[in-house]
Design an enzyme around this catalytic site. Structure first.
Site, PDB file in Angstrom:
ATOM      1  N   HIS A 234     -42.868  55.831  59.626  1.00 56.19           N
ATOM      2  CA  HIS A 234     -43.010  56.898  60.661  1.00 56.19           C
ATOM      3  C   HIS A 234     -42.499  58.176  60.708  1.00 56.19           C
ATOM      4  O   HIS A 234     -43.260  59.129  60.744  1.00 56.19           O
ATOM      5  CB  HIS A 234     -42.145  56.008  61.968  1.00 56.19           C
ATOM      6  CG  HIS A 234     -42.729  54.668  62.084  1.00 56.19           C
ATOM      7  ND1 HIS A 234     -43.815  54.239  62.740  1.00 56.19           N
ATOM      8  CD2 HIS A 234     -41.977  53.542  61.889  1.00 56.19           C
ATOM      9  CE1 HIS A 234     -43.852  52.915  62.794  1.00 56.19           C
ATOM     10  NE2 HIS A 234     -42.937  52.456  62.264  1.00 56.19           N
TER      11      HIS A 234
HETATM   12  O1  RIB Z   1     -40.933  53.865  66.397  1.00 63.98           O
HETATM   13  C1  RIB Z   1     -40.494  54.580  65.152  1.00 63.98           C
HETATM   14  C2  RIB Z   1     -39.274  55.462  65.468  1.00 63.98           C
HETATM   15  O2  RIB Z   1     -38.204  54.610  65.975  1.00 63.98           O
HETATM   16  C3  RIB Z   1     -38.826  55.986  63.959  1.00 63.98           C
HETATM   17  O3  RIB Z   1     -38.062  57.335  64.270  1.00 63.98           O
HETATM   18  C4  RIB Z   1     -37.695  55.005  63.654  1.00 63.98           C
HETATM   19  O4  RIB Z   1     -36.758  55.727  62.924  1.00 63.98           O
HETATM   20  C5  RIB Z   1     -37.283  54.725  64.842  1.00 63.98           C
HETATM   21  O5  RIB Z   1     -36.128  55.541  65.240  1.00 63.98           O
END
Ligand code: RIB
Ligand code: CA
Length: 304
Positions: A234
């Site tokens: 992500h």
């Molecule tokens: O949904 C993914 C996000 O949530 C990313 O930033 C992961 O590190 C969590 O913080």
């Protein structure tokens, strides 16, 4: 080539650690501050993890501790995804460095206001610190060229079926940031759930050297996907978006954030039917990603 001045607001966090690693390795950024947020795990742990990463890379990047909890809601961490420490799997030495003696909101204000030129805010956590920064020091908005954000999702959630985790943790802060008027490029779940690393690339990185070995070790404890079907990167999508923007297909949207009730954290926008909601677009949203190119880019960056 001039390095782009950035501040990273982060909750390391295994995919945060990957994003921070890529930013450092790329040698394309003047990382002026790492601001630790509370989200994946508590802010003491995210601050310590940020210090561990800075020391692992031997770089002189200040770390500042941010807010302990969202603006209104209770903190709901996710150690089940990132492990108890938030960065399980690799034996980082206890950090010798200390965080700055000021809150990260003040530290961000100083970086943004005390130098010529503009700063990019890279946000890869809940947006509590950023919302407070804009509320306490609105003058910073004119000195920020854009926010490059991992958060949200037009068609999906992962914290709930409606809301992505970073927005879900502090929907009020997110609503304030989306209304701030600061330009936003958003890498949400619509693309980050397709930004996957698979076993072959992970093993290639593992065997490539110290950084790849560290990342493989923490990835082995990362529970957002698996090495066979792919681990979801992500937060690294923000780094890819800045360095390789044509890897993504973008759409401009007017987005509002649901702040209360069972759908808290959901993003609402117009679609092809063009219903009468909202006004001029406030977010440039990643709606497509070249998945193969992302995995090759990530692997090449770590193995170089
Ligand atoms: O949904 C993914 C996000 O949530 C990313 O930033 C992961 O590190 C969590 O913080
Ligand atoms: Ca994160």
């Amino acid at each position: 080539m001039d390095k782009r001045r950035i501040i990273i607001d982060t909750d390391p966090g295994i995919d945060d650690a990957a994003a921070i690693s890529l930013a450092i390795i790329s040698n394309r950024f003047d990382i002026r501050l790492i601001s630790a947020a509370a989200a994946n795990v508590d802010v003491d742990k995210t601050t310590k993890n940020a210090l561990k990463l800075v020391e692992f890379f031997g770089v002189d990047i200040p770390v500042a501790r941010g807010c302990e909890r969202p603006l209104l809601h209770e903190l709901e961490s996710s150690p089940d995804i990132h492990g108890e420490s938030g960065m399980d799997g690799y034996d980082f030495p206890e950090p010798r460095k200390k965080p700055l003696p000021v809150h990260s909101v003040e530290a961000m204000r100083r970086v943004i206001m005390e130098e010529e030129g503009k700063t990019t805010l890279v946000t890869i956590a809940a947006l509590t610190n950023v919302a407070l920064l804009f509320t306490m020091y609105p003058e910073v908005k004119g000195r920020i060229d854009e926010i490059v954000m991992m958060g949200g999702g037009i068609f999906r959630g992962n914290a709930t079926s409606a809301a992505e985790f970073n927005i879900y943790i502090d929907p009020h802060a997110a609503a304030m940031v989306f209304r701030s008027g600061v330009p936003i490029r958003m890498a949400g779940l619509d693309v980050t759930e397709h930004a996957l690393l698979h076993k072959d690339c992970l093993i290639k990185m593992r065997d490539s050297g110290r950084v790849g070995h560290m990342l493989y070790s923490i990835f082995s404890h990362y529970r957002d996907g698996d090495m066979d079907t792919g681990l979801a990167m992500h937060d690294p999508c923000t780094i890819a978006l800045m360095l390789e923007p044509d890897m993504f297909r973008m759409e401009d949207h007017y987005i509002e954030v649901v702040t209360e009730g069972i759908a808290a954290g959901a993003l609402v926008t117009n679609l092809e039917r063009k219903m009468k909601i909202g006004c001029a677009p406030n977010v440039s949203v990643c709606m497509g990603i070249d998945e193969k190119r992302f995995e090759e880019w990530f692997t090449d960056m770590i193995c170089r």
